[in-house]
Design a protein around this motif. Structure first.
Motif, PDB file in Angstrom:
ATOM      1  N   GLY A   1       0.830  -1.213   0.000  1.00  0.00           N
ATOM      2  CA  GLY A   1       0.000   0.000   0.000  1.00  0.00           C
ATOM      3  C   GLY A   1       0.858   1.253   0.000  1.00  0.00           C
ATOM      4  N   VAL A   2       1.899   1.243   0.813  1.00  0.00           N
ATOM      5  CA  VAL A   2       2.757   2.426   0.911  1.00  0.00           C
ATOM      6  C   VAL A   2       3.498   2.656  -0.416  1.00  0.00           C
ATOM      7  CG1 VAL A   2       4.727   3.412   2.132  1.00  0.00           C
ATOM      8  CG2 VAL A   2       2.985   2.174   3.387  1.00  0.00           C
ATOM      9  N   VAL A   3       3.979   1.567  -1.012  1.00  0.00           N
ATOM     10  CA  VAL A   3       4.671   1.694  -2.300  1.00  0.00           C
ATOM     11  C   VAL A   3       3.700   2.256  -3.343  1.00  0.00           C
ATOM     12  CG1 VAL A   3       5.724   0.353  -4.182  1.00  0.00           C
ATOM     13  CG2 VAL A   3       6.295  -0.159  -1.807  1.00  0.00           C
ATOM     14  N   THR A   4       2.458   1.749  -3.312  1.00  0.00           N
ATOM     15  CA  THR A   4       1.455   2.227  -4.264  1.00  0.00           C
ATOM     16  C   THR A   4       1.198   3.718  -4.073  1.00  0.00           C
ATOM     17  OG1 THR A   4       0.433   0.055  -4.133  1.00  0.00           O
ATOM     18  CG2 THR A   4      -0.867   1.758  -5.168  1.00  0.00           C
ATOM     19  N   SER A   5       1.025   4.143  -2.825  1.00  0.00           N
ATOM     20  CA  SER A   5       0.793   5.572  -2.559  1.00  0.00           C
ATOM     21  C   SER A   5       1.951   6.410  -3.084  1.00  0.00           C
ATOM     22  CB  SER A   5       0.700   5.845  -1.056  1.00  0.00           C
ATOM     23  OG  SER A   5      -0.343   5.160  -0.507  1.00  0.00           O
ATOM     24  N   PHE A   6       3.151   5.899  -2.914  1.00  0.00           N
ATOM     25  CA  PHE A   6       4.338   6.641  -3.337  1.00  0.00           C
ATOM     26  C   PHE A   6       4.324   6.873  -4.856  1.00  0.00           C
ATOM     27  CE2 PHE A   6       8.800   6.783  -4.687  1.00  0.00           C
ATOM     28  CZ  PHE A   6       9.247   7.857  -3.928  1.00  0.00           C
TER      29      PHE A   6
ATOM     30  N   VAL B   1      -9.278   3.809  -2.657  1.00  0.00           N
ATOM     31  CA  VAL B   1      -9.048   2.576  -1.906  1.00  0.00           C
ATOM     32  C   VAL B   1      -7.985   1.730  -2.609  1.00  0.00           C
ATOM     33  CG1 VAL B   1     -11.278   2.455  -0.756  1.00  0.00           C
ATOM     34  CG2 VAL B   1     -11.036   1.482  -3.035  1.00  0.00           C
ATOM     35  N   GLY B   2      -7.346   0.870  -1.836  1.00  0.00           N
ATOM     36  CA  GLY B   2      -6.329  -0.002  -2.412  1.00  0.00           C
ATOM     37  C   GLY B   2      -4.941   0.607  -2.355  1.00  0.00           C
ATOM     38  N   MET B   3      -4.725   1.589  -1.472  1.00  0.00           N
ATOM     39  CA  MET B   3      -3.369   2.142  -1.344  1.00  0.00           C
ATOM     40  C   MET B   3      -3.017   2.464   0.098  1.00  0.00           C
ATOM     41  SD  MET B   3      -4.164   4.319  -4.455  1.00  0.00           S
ATOM     42  CE  MET B   3      -5.626   3.693  -5.176  1.00  0.00           C
TER      43      MET B   3
ATOM     44  N   LEU C   1      -1.094  -2.218  -9.268  1.00  0.00           N
ATOM     45  CA  LEU C   1      -0.884  -2.042  -7.827  1.00  0.00           C
ATOM     46  C   LEU C   1      -2.168  -1.868  -6.994  1.00  0.00           C
ATOM     47  CD1 LEU C   1       2.392   0.126  -7.791  1.00  0.00           C
ATOM     48  CD2 LEU C   1       2.120  -2.301  -7.303  1.00  0.00           C
ATOM     49  N   PRO C   2      -3.051  -0.913  -7.327  1.00  0.00           N
ATOM     50  CA  PRO C   2      -4.222  -0.750  -6.449  1.00  0.00           C
ATOM     51  C   PRO C   2      -5.129  -1.987  -6.363  1.00  0.00           C
ATOM     52  CG  PRO C   2      -3.902   1.211  -7.778  1.00  0.00           C
ATOM     53  CD  PRO C   2      -2.983   0.155  -8.326  1.00  0.00           C
TER      54      PRO C   2
END
Ligand code: PFF
Length: 451
Positions: A94-99, A232-234, A390-391
């Motif tokens: 999730g953190v990688v996706t947000s980044f 959602v999903g991040m 990713l998400p």
């Protein structure tokens, strides 16, 4: 559970902040053209099903995980099932996706900020109604090295300033001001658009259901859009979930957010298409709609067009700002929880990293366009990663955790605020979370891999 360390001050504050995260470029830019492309009302129908049956369930699950654990994503999974630490990897994902999402989002937000400036000082207006000149201008702008970088930097600094303000004084207060402003702007634009001659054709384009255009690809696009639009999903909604006051009703909060997000997407369509059709223009997809077709629409309006152009690009920038804030907050809060660094240090670090990566993505449209991965420019590559892989993957693991791994009594306890709220909806929610949502996400992931 544990006492709350940080939280929004009220239910309204929580809803405003989360609606701020959800309402963004996805609603005002991506939703209208995707809806138009895949059959208008037909797409809308499928989208509504996905948003309410899948998206809102995912949002509730992330809120429960966040509020129950009182932690940011990685620790949240570890705290809720200390005997199964492997699930913490979902938090990492999730953190990688947000980044990556934030780094890419900054590029597009920089463009909208730049267009506010260009609209206000009359540059866009001076291009007249020559469609080729307007699209050449956008091409030159987006492939330039310096101007997008400058506006990306300005936008990132705004995001940073809000995060440095803190959860209540920064995020919550800014959202409480900007969300009503956003609604006002969109209503003004809707009224203008709907009262133009021939506006009806635009309304028809948006709402008349053409099922022949709703291909399998369209159904997948609807699901992807539902996830992206609700943020959602991040892991972002896990972090915001941990800030929801303990007395709030998670079910109602998630429903309010879902309804507001959907309404704003539909209003955006009503602000855009009637005006486009009234001018006899073709609604383009992708960046073309906002950065090429709409400037032409504003210029066709004559003198008042400049005002509406500024209002529209301010609207886009405001929407992007509150979404980017939620992404930087998720990164900052997670980093600070793990390292015990100060909020300022964490925010500065991720501001620096995402801005730097955003600049690389921005340059990949111009001077770095020769650098490719899988034959895609870096921007297109990260776009694919962020929309297809990713998400949905992160959402799939989060919902499996919620539906199958997290102890059921804890889920019920959290949803009912320790038994004080009735949760008659629970059997339906559980069925959706255990079977329907994971299956739908699996279909998206597999078809993404095969495409
Ligand atoms: N929901 C935002 C939009 O519709 O533009 C984008 C977004 C924000 C996605 C925050 C994910 C996120 F965590």
């Amino acid at each position: 559970m544990a006492t709350q360390q940080k939280s929004f001050s009220s239910n309204l504050g929580a809803i405003m902040a989360a609606v701020g995260s959800a309402v963004g470029l996805g609603n005002i830019w991506r939703f209208p053209y995707t809806c138009g492309k895949y059959g208008g009302g037909a797409f809308l129908l499928v989208y509504l099903c996905f948003v309410f049956l899948l998206g809102s369930v995912l949002m509730m699950s992330e809120f429960v995980i966040g509020r129950r654990s009182q932690h940011t994503p990685i620790k949240a999974f570890g705290t809720l099932r200390p005997d199964r630490k492997g699930w913490m990897l979902v938090g990492v994902l999730g953190v990688v996706t947000s980044f990556f999402i934030l780094s890419q989002y900054l590029v597009l937000s920089g463009w909208t900020t730049g267009y506010v400036w260009d609209a206000a000082r009359g540059t866009l207006g001076s291009l007249g109604t020559d469609a080729a000149a307007i699209s050449d201008y956008f091409k030159a702008f987006s492939t330039d090295a310096w101007r997008p970088a400058l506006f990306l930097g300005v936008f990132s600094l705004l995001v940073l300033a809000v995060i440095l303000g803190g959860v209540q004084k920064g995020i919550e207060n800014v959202s409480k001001v900007l969300m009503p402003v956003l609604v006002l702007l969109i209503l003004v634009l809707c009224v203008k658009s709907l009262t133009l001659p021939g506006a009806g054709k635009g309304v028809e384009y948006l709402f008349s259901a053409d099922f022949s255009k709703l291909t399998g690809e369209g159904v997948l696009a609807a699901l992807g859009q539902a996830l992206f639009s609700l943020s959602v999903g991040m892991g972002v909604m896990i972090v915001y979930g941990s800030y929801i006051p303990l007395s709030d009703n998670i079910f109602k909060t998630a429903m309010w957010i879902t309804v507001c997000d959907t309404l704003i997407a539909v209003l955006a369509g009503l602000a855009i298409f009637p005006a486009v059709f009234s001018c006899g223009l073709d609604p383009a997809g992708g960046p073309g709609l906002v950065f090429c077709v709409l400037p032409n629409v504003f210029n066709l309006m004559g003198g008042a067009g400049t005002v509406f152009a500024v209002l529209f690009f301010v609207l886009l920038t405001v929407a992007a700002l509150t979404s980017a804030i939620s992404l930087l907050e998720a990164l900052t809060a997670t980093f600070c929880e793990h390292t015990h660094a100060s909020r300022t240090a964490g925010a500065l670090l991720f501001f620096g990293l995402t801005t730097a990566l955003g600049l690389v993505f921005s340059l990949s449209m111009g001077s770095l366009s020769h650098v490719t991965v899988n034959n895609l420019t870096l921007f297109d590559f990260v776009d694919r990663l962020n929309s297809i892989y990713l998400p949905p993957l992160c959402a799939l693991f989060a919902i499996l955790f919620f539906g199958w791994v997290m102890p059921e009594d804890e889920v019920k306890d959290e949803l009912s605020n320790h038994g004080t709220l009735s949760i008659g909806f629970y059997p339906v929610l559980r069925f959706l979370a255990r079977y329907v949502v994971p299956l739908a996400l699996l279909v998206v992931i597999v078809s993404g891999i095969l495409s």
